[in-house]
Design a protein around this motif. Sequence first.
Motif, PDB file in Angstrom:
ATOM      1  N   MET A  93      19.060  34.306  -7.585  1.00  0.00           N
ATOM      2  CA  MET A  93      17.959  33.767  -6.780  1.00  0.00           C
ATOM      3  C   MET A  93      18.418  33.574  -5.333  1.00  0.00           C
ATOM      4  O   MET A  93      19.500  33.054  -5.072  1.00  0.00           O
ATOM      5  CB  MET A  93      17.484  32.432  -7.376  1.00  0.00           C
ATOM      6  CG  MET A  93      16.296  31.843  -6.663  1.00  0.00           C
ATOM      7  SD  MET A  93      15.620  30.366  -7.486  1.00  0.00           S
ATOM      8  CE  MET A  93      14.777  31.101  -8.885  1.00  0.00           C
ATOM      9  N   LYS A  94      17.584  34.006  -4.377  1.00  0.00           N
ATOM     10  CA  LYS A  94      17.918  33.882  -2.957  1.00  0.00           C
ATOM     11  C   LYS A  94      17.932  32.421  -2.521  1.00  0.00           C
ATOM     12  O   LYS A  94      17.137  31.618  -2.980  1.00  0.00           O
ATOM     13  CB  LYS A  94      16.905  34.651  -2.112  1.00  0.00           C
ATOM     14  CG  LYS A  94      16.795  36.129  -2.419  1.00  0.00           C
ATOM     15  CD  LYS A  94      15.689  36.763  -1.573  1.00  0.00           C
ATOM     16  CE  LYS A  94      15.485  38.222  -1.921  1.00  0.00           C
ATOM     17  NZ  LYS A  94      14.368  38.826  -1.157  1.00  0.00           N
ATOM     18  N   LYS A  95      18.844  32.112  -1.582  1.00  0.00           N
ATOM     19  CA  LYS A  95      18.888  30.762  -1.040  1.00  0.00           C
ATOM     20  C   LYS A  95      17.794  30.528   0.004  1.00  0.00           C
ATOM     21  O   LYS A  95      17.247  29.429   0.111  1.00  0.00           O
ATOM     22  CB  LYS A  95      20.258  30.493  -0.429  1.00  0.00           C
ATOM     23  CG  LYS A  95      21.368  30.357  -1.450  1.00  0.00           C
ATOM     24  CD  LYS A  95      22.673  29.945  -0.781  1.00  0.00           C
ATOM     25  CE  LYS A  95      23.758  29.731  -1.807  1.00  0.00           C
ATOM     26  NZ  LYS A  95      25.042  29.301  -1.181  1.00  0.00           N
ATOM     27  N   MET A  96      17.495  31.556   0.803  1.00  0.00           N
ATOM     28  CA  MET A  96      16.481  31.460   1.843  1.00  0.00           C
ATOM     29  C   MET A  96      15.618  32.726   1.831  1.00  0.00           C
ATOM     30  O   MET A  96      16.071  33.787   1.400  1.00  0.00           O
ATOM     31  CB  MET A  96      17.130  31.289   3.226  1.00  0.00           C
ATOM     32  CG  MET A  96      17.926  30.009   3.409  1.00  0.00           C
ATOM     33  SD  MET A  96      16.936  28.486   3.253  1.00  0.00           S
ATOM     34  CE  MET A  96      15.920  28.582   4.741  1.00  0.00           C
ATOM     35  N   PRO A  97      14.381  32.627   2.301  1.00  0.00           N
ATOM     36  CA  PRO A  97      13.493  33.803   2.318  1.00  0.00           C
ATOM     37  C   PRO A  97      14.009  34.903   3.235  1.00  0.00           C
ATOM     38  O   PRO A  97      14.739  34.648   4.193  1.00  0.00           O
ATOM     39  CB  PRO A  97      12.173  33.228   2.852  1.00  0.00           C
ATOM     40  CG  PRO A  97      12.256  31.755   2.636  1.00  0.00           C
ATOM     41  CD  PRO A  97      13.706  31.405   2.769  1.00  0.00           C
ATOM     42  N   GLN A  98      13.583  36.121   2.947  1.00  0.00           N
ATOM     43  CA  GLN A  98      13.889  37.284   3.773  1.00  0.00           C
ATOM     44  C   GLN A  98      12.577  37.943   4.202  1.00  0.00           C
ATOM     45  O   GLN A  98      11.534  37.735   3.577  1.00  0.00           O
ATOM     46  CB  GLN A  98      14.744  38.298   2.990  1.00  0.00           C
ATOM     47  CG  GLN A  98      16.031  37.714   2.418  1.00  0.00           C
ATOM     48  CD  GLN A  98      16.994  37.253   3.498  1.00  0.00           C
ATOM     49  OE1 GLN A  98      17.150  37.926   4.521  1.00  0.00           O
ATOM     50  NE2 GLN A  98      17.647  36.126   3.282  1.00  0.00           N
ATOM     51  N   LEU A  99      12.621  38.717   5.282  1.00  0.00           N
ATOM     52  CA  LEU A  99      11.424  39.403   5.739  1.00  0.00           C
ATOM     53  C   LEU A  99      10.898  40.307   4.627  1.00  0.00           C
ATOM     54  O   LEU A  99      11.657  41.019   3.964  1.00  0.00           O
ATOM     55  CB  LEU A  99      11.723  40.230   6.989  1.00  0.00           C
ATOM     56  CG  LEU A  99      12.238  39.463   8.212  1.00  0.00           C
ATOM     57  CD1 LEU A  99      12.302  40.393   9.424  1.00  0.00           C
ATOM     58  CD2 LEU A  99      11.356  38.258   8.520  1.00  0.00           C
ATOM     59  N   GLY A 100       9.588  40.278   4.413  1.00  0.00           N
ATOM     60  CA  GLY A 100       8.972  41.069   3.353  1.00  0.00           C
ATOM     61  C   GLY A 100       8.770  40.318   2.065  1.00  0.00           C
ATOM     62  O   GLY A 100       7.991  40.747   1.199  1.00  0.00           O
ATOM     63  N   ASP A 101       9.463  39.189   1.878  1.00  0.00           N
ATOM     64  CA  ASP A 101       9.281  38.378   0.674  1.00  0.00           C
ATOM     65  C   ASP A 101       7.881  37.767   0.648  1.00  0.00           C
ATOM     66  O   ASP A 101       7.236  37.597   1.686  1.00  0.00           O
ATOM     67  CB  ASP A 101      10.303  37.239   0.624  1.00  0.00           C
ATOM     68  CG  ASP A 101      11.700  37.728   0.271  1.00  0.00           C
ATOM     69  OD1 ASP A 101      11.822  38.882  -0.178  1.00  0.00           O
ATOM     70  OD2 ASP A 101      12.666  36.958   0.468  1.00  0.00           O
ATOM     71  N   GLU A 102       7.432  37.392  -0.539  1.00  0.00           N
ATOM     72  CA  GLU A 102       6.157  36.706  -0.688  1.00  0.00           C
ATOM     73  C   GLU A 102       6.380  35.293  -1.234  1.00  0.00           C
ATOM     74  O   GLU A 102       7.270  35.079  -2.062  1.00  0.00           O
ATOM     75  CB  GLU A 102       5.223  37.469  -1.628  1.00  0.00           C
ATOM     76  CG  GLU A 102       4.655  38.743  -1.027  1.00  0.00           C
ATOM     77  CD  GLU A 102       3.541  39.330  -1.869  1.00  0.00           C
ATOM     78  OE1 GLU A 102       3.511  39.031  -3.091  1.00  0.00           O
ATOM     79  OE2 GLU A 102       2.710  40.083  -1.329  1.00  0.00           O
ATOM     80  N   VAL A 103       5.598  34.367  -0.738  1.00  0.00           N
ATOM     81  CA  VAL A 103       5.640  32.998  -1.256  1.00  0.00           C
ATOM     82  C   VAL A 103       4.233  32.615  -1.703  1.00  0.00           C
ATOM     83  O   VAL A 103       3.238  33.135  -1.187  1.00  0.00           O
ATOM     84  CB  VAL A 103       6.138  32.000  -0.189  1.00  0.00           C
ATOM     85  CG1 VAL A 103       7.582  32.294   0.187  1.00  0.00           C
ATOM     86  CG2 VAL A 103       5.247  31.996   1.041  1.00  0.00           C
ATOM     87  N   LYS A 104       4.172  31.719  -2.655  1.00  0.00           N
ATOM     88  CA  LYS A 104       2.889  31.327  -3.235  1.00  0.00           C
ATOM     89  C   LYS A 104       2.482  29.940  -2.746  1.00  0.00           C
ATOM     90  O   LYS A 104       3.275  29.008  -2.734  1.00  0.00           O
ATOM     91  CB  LYS A 104       3.001  31.325  -4.761  1.00  0.00           C
ATOM     92  CG  LYS A 104       1.728  30.882  -5.478  1.00  0.00           C
ATOM     93  CD  LYS A 104       1.965  30.815  -6.977  1.00  0.00           C
ATOM     94  CE  LYS A 104       0.734  30.294  -7.706  1.00  0.00           C
ATOM     95  NZ  LYS A 104       0.982  30.151  -9.173  1.00  0.00           N
ATOM     96  N   MET A 105       1.210  29.825  -2.327  1.00  0.00           N
ATOM     97  CA  MET A 105       0.651  28.529  -1.975  1.00  0.00           C
ATOM     98  C   MET A 105       0.254  27.834  -3.268  1.00  0.00           C
ATOM     99  O   MET A 105      -0.546  28.355  -4.054  1.00  0.00           O
ATOM    100  CB  MET A 105      -0.542  28.688  -1.041  1.00  0.00           C
ATOM    101  CG  MET A 105      -0.153  29.223   0.338  1.00  0.00           C
ATOM    102  SD  MET A 105      -1.573  29.550   1.428  1.00  0.00           S
ATOM    103  CE  MET A 105      -2.184  27.891   1.703  1.00  0.00           C
ATOM    104  N   GLU A 106       0.835  26.658  -3.498  1.00  0.00           N
ATOM    105  CA  GLU A 106       0.681  25.977  -4.787  1.00  0.00           C
ATOM    106  C   GLU A 106      -0.772  25.615  -5.099  1.00  0.00           C
ATOM    107  O   GLU A 106      -1.248  25.850  -6.216  1.00  0.00           O
ATOM    108  CB  GLU A 106       1.544  24.716  -4.783  1.00  0.00           C
ATOM    109  CG  GLU A 106       1.589  23.994  -6.117  1.00  0.00           C
ATOM    110  CD  GLU A 106       2.501  22.795  -6.083  1.00  0.00           C
ATOM    111  OE1 GLU A 106       3.546  22.828  -6.751  1.00  0.00           O
ATOM    112  OE2 GLU A 106       2.160  21.816  -5.378  1.00  0.00           O
ATOM    113  N   LEU A 107      -1.490  25.045  -4.135  1.00  0.00           N
ATOM    114  CA  LEU A 107      -2.859  24.603  -4.384  1.00  0.00           C
ATOM    115  C   LEU A 107      -3.859  25.760  -4.302  1.00  0.00           C
ATOM    116  O   LEU A 107      -4.745  25.890  -5.145  1.00  0.00           O
ATOM    117  CB  LEU A 107      -3.246  23.510  -3.393  1.00  0.00           C
ATOM    118  CG  LEU A 107      -2.466  22.193  -3.485  1.00  0.00           C
ATOM    119  CD1 LEU A 107      -2.906  21.229  -2.384  1.00  0.00           C
ATOM    120  CD2 LEU A 107      -2.684  21.541  -4.861  1.00  0.00           C
TER     121      LEU A 107
END
Length: 440
Positions: free
Chosen positions: A1-15
């Motif tokens: 698992m990555k420690k910090m995001p990288q360009l191109g990664d996706e993150v999810k908005m919880e709500l």
Amino acid sequence: MKKMPQLGDEVKMELANKYYKINKKLGDGTQGQVYEVEKDGCKLALKWYKPNKATIKQRKMIRELIRIGAPCSRFLWPLDLAVSDKIAGFGYIMDLRAENYKSISELVARRVEPSFKVLCTIAYQLADSYRQLHSRGYCYRDINFNNIFFDPQTGDILICDNDNVGIDGVSEASVLGTQRFMAPEVVRGEKKPSTNTDLFSLAVLLFYIFINNHPLHGKKESQIRCFDLPAMKKIYGEEPVFIFDPQDSSNQPDPREHKNALLSWPLYPQFVKKLFIQSFTKGLNNPNQRVREGQWRKIMLRLRDSIFYCAHCGAENFFDPAKMSVERPGQCWNCKQQLELPYRINIDDAIENTVMLTHEAKLYPHHLKSTSKRDFSQPLAEVVQHPRDPSIWGLKNLDNKKWRVTTKASQIKEVEPGKSVVLASGVEINFGNRYGQIIY
């Protein structure tokens, strides 16, 4: 698992249960990194916490801030929690700051030099924003010039790094603040950040904006060879002395080291200096004597209204009723020529409600109506030049009701909406809720 995001990664908005793609990195701080994220053309900002800052307590705090919502639109407030199955920790989503906004640190470094009118607007909005935050029972904890951004043209502000906001006197502080902005009792380790310590930090920030110097950086600071933590504790906590303390000259500005302070302090009217003196003398060690946000709001509006222009060089100057008159207008700070005072209007016969009627002057609802709301979007009057005789100036009625005007010769007439009254000394205007007298 990555420690910090990288360009191109996706993150999810919880709500919202939406995925945003990381476009670029915007900045790096002690707590985390900030990125631009996008979905379907909608761009937002993401702050992702570094592993040692992504605590359960911080996650709980962010969820609480999302629940209560921003005190006003000037706060770049957490909108949603951001998570990922591929990246350790979490972050939060907030609105993206417009590119034209500059940081207060750039102002202090003189990389951007806005007008005095803009400075007054910045100061008013700062006081108003923190007033709204404090009135809801929350404290900011880390007011400093790195987390405030402003539009150099309008003075509109944005406040970032709101993830350390907490309930005053209840929430455990994850940060104590930035050393040079901390209240003396926090520096000495006697108190935790609170609304009262926010008031001290706000006064320091305002002093930087107008004077471009720390209020405690005088001869004592310049004599220190190594400005390490013990030295900071002495200057900011153990032996703080205001550089313009009228009763204590031990920490006056050094002419070689603090030129900005010595040049800037004389520019401002006594009614502004009075609040700074209170903040950094009585208010240094007595939180109950600190200047409240409402006091700063009122004074900054008054300071904004007191601006007028030198007829010789066009520089902004401030009208100081304590030392200026038509007979003794003083000299322009910029060209040293004698100033010429323009017409001014005195609202409700109160000197603190004086507005200089310059070529660009406007009167707003807080000038002419009994309202506590400060809204600069819809002026009710403005100074205009006669279309055929440029030597004649008037005050144009932009309201939707008539004014009742009494001339110096005691003649009474009505000024319809869209019409103007000629600027002349002694003219009195009944605006309905309030009245004004034009003075020269």
